[in-house]
Structure formats: structure tokens, C-alpha cells
Scaffold this active site. Structure first.
Site, PDB file in Angstrom:
ATOM      1  N   HIS A 295       0.811  -1.214   0.000  1.00  0.00           N
ATOM      2  CA  HIS A 295       0.000   0.000   0.000  1.00  0.00           C
ATOM      3  C   HIS A 295       0.849   1.271   0.000  1.00  0.00           C
ATOM      4  CE1 HIS A 295       0.857   0.720   4.315  1.00  0.00           C
ATOM      5  NE2 HIS A 295       0.866  -0.614   4.381  1.00  0.00           N
ATOM      6  N   ASP A 296       0.362   2.264  -0.714  1.00  0.00           N
ATOM      7  CA  ASP A 296       0.946   3.615  -0.718  1.00  0.00           C
ATOM      8  C   ASP A 296       2.336   3.671  -1.336  1.00  0.00           C
ATOM      9  OD1 ASP A 296      -1.214   5.098   0.857  1.00  0.00           O
ATOM     10  OD2 ASP A 296      -0.691   3.496   2.254  1.00  0.00           O
TER      11      ASP A 296
ATOM     12  N   GLY B 261       5.183  -1.055   2.654  1.00  0.00           N
ATOM     13  CA  GLY B 261       4.339   0.117   2.451  1.00  0.00           C
ATOM     14  C   GLY B 261       5.116   1.423   2.378  1.00  0.00           C
TER      15      GLY B 261
END
Length: 261
Positions: A118-119, A136
Site C-alpha cells: 500500500h501507498d 508500504g
């Protein structure tokens, strides 16, 4: 596209000439651009934004919820640029409220079993070899090559045109234009082969090499090295990019060349 053995949610926006092979599942709130091919047994979940002429191979899972206990169901996306290839069993998670998106740029090759958490923001023209893993909040520049089984710690940044050798654990930021290897990760030279392949001339390569000799092979700390580089090297986009990267590193850059394993 009319494949009766695939499931496409009525809310998904699929260009007319997209090919979707059997046993693939495409969820609601998905957009897929023209000319993209989706292989069998692919799962594309909510929030995916896939560009034109991409190729996604069997077993890939795109835009699953982030593996982050802080995730609270916020609306986020996974964005895949045009002409990117995603090989077998790759997983790319969508963003959280940190960046609200995970991005893989244009013309990338993400090889089998790689994971992009994520991200993460991945630039254009990158190659991730088999089983490379980003935790992440990682940022990767353009034209970066990660060899097989590279593991990148969360919040790290990898500069453009860099090369990280296979099996390397990336715990610190990797500046642009260099080769990184060993344990702990350290500078082993500039990525001269990659730079030549991209049309960078020999004079520019020597300039970059001389800058990194000051930064990594002299007895300066980073602040002293940057002061010397600013004073002694002509201002160029490459010089300024290196200075900006080192000065703004949040995790600190990797160690210099030691000459021993």
C-alpha cells in the site's frame, strides 16, 4: 471481451477491446484501458485503474485491501500506467489514507511473485525481477531495476536509474544512478551499464561517478560531502538531483563503498 467464464461487475468500466480470459474476476469500481489483456485467474478488486495496452498474467491480484491494521475502509486506488506488464502471482495492494493510492508507472515489467504494498509510488520504465518486495510507503524513481528477491523496508526511497542486486535488503535510501549491493546495503559503483543503455554519454557518466566518489569514498560526512560537491562541481540537473536526494532523505542514505564483503 465477451468471455462467459469470467465475472465482470456491471459497475466496472472496461474499454471495448480489452481481452479478459476465463475464470478472471473483476470487481466494482474498476477501470481498464484500451488494448489491455487480462489472463486467466486474475483478480482485480475495487479501486483498480489500469491503463492502456497492459498485460496481466494468471494469478495476479490487483488492488486488494492493504495489509495494514490502520486501514479503516477509506476509498483508495491502485493505478497502473500504460504498457505495463504484470507477471504471474504478483500482488499490488491499494493505498491507505497516507497517500490514498498505490501507483505503478508506465512501461514497467513486474515479474512473477513480486509484491507492491500500500501507498507505494513506482516510476516509469522500472523492472522488478522475480519475488521483489516493497513494503508500504516506498517511493521508487524512474528506470529502476530490482534484481530477484530484493526486499525494501517501508518508507524507503530508491532514486532513478539505480540498480539493486539480487537478494539485497534495502533498509536505507538508495540515491539515483548507482548500483547497490551487499549486506548491509552499500554503494558498489554507479549504474554505468544502465545509463549507457539509456543514451547517457561518457562525460555525464564520469561526472556522476566523480560526485559519488566524493560522497562515498572520501573521508567526509554527508554534510561535508554535499558542501564540497556544491562548491567544486558545476551545477547540472544530475548534480542537483543527487544533492537534493541526499539532503532530503528521511531514512538516511545507505553506506559507502568499503572494499570488502
Amino acid at each position: 471481451m465477451n468471455q462467459p467464464l469470467a465475472y465482470v461487475h456491471p459497475g466496472a468500466k472496461i474499454a471495448k477491446n480489452v481481452v479478459i480470459e476465463p475464470f478472471t474476476t473483476i470487481h466494482n469500481n474498476v477501470e481498464i484501458g484500451e488494448g489491455t489483456w487480462i489472463g486467466s485467474n486474475v483478480t482485480i478488486m475495487e479501486g483498480a485503474r489500469i491503463g492502456k495496452n497492459c498485460r496481466i498474467f494468471p494469478g495476479a491480484v490487483i488492488s486488494a485491501e492493504p495489509q495494514d491494521l490502520k486501514f479503516d475502509g477509506e476509498v483508495t486506488t491502485t493505478e497502473i500506467g500504460d504498457n505495463t506488464t504484470i507477471r504471474e502471482c504478483v500482488t499490488i495492494n491499494r493505498g491507505t489514507k497516507d497517500r490514498y493510492k498505490t501507483v505503478v508507472g508506465k512501461n514497467c515489467l513486474i515479474q512473477a511473485y513480486s509484491h507492491i504494498a500500500h501507498d507505494c509510488i513506482v516510476g516509469d520504465n522500472c523492472i522488478f525481477s522475480n519475488s521483489s518486495t516493497l513494503a508500504g510507503h516506498v517511493t521508487v524513481g524512474d528506470h529502476v531495476v530490482l534484481a530477484g528477491m530484493v526486499a525494501v523496508h517501508q518508507f524507503c526511497t530508491i532514486g532513478s536509474h539505480s540498480f539493486v542486486t539480487g537478494g539485497t535488503l534495502v533498509r536505507k535510501d538508495v540515491p539515483p544512478y548507482i548500483k547497490a549491493a551487499r549486506e548491509p546495503i552499500s554503494y558498489v559503483g554507479i549504474n554505468s551499464v544502465g545509463l549507457r543503455r539509456r543514451g547517457i554519454d561518457s562525460d555525464k557518466i564520469r561526472e556522476i561517478q566523480n560526485i559519488y566518489r566524493v560522497l562515498f569514498q572520501k573521508n567526509y560526512n554527508n554534510s561535508q560531502a554535499l558542501e564540497f560537491i556544491e562548491a567544486e562541481f558545476e551545477a547540472t540537473p544530475e548534480r542537483d538531483e543527487i544533492i537534493h536526494f541526499v539532503r532530503n532523505s528521511t531514512r538516511g542514505i545507505m553506506k559507502g563503498y568499503t572494499g570488502v564483503y
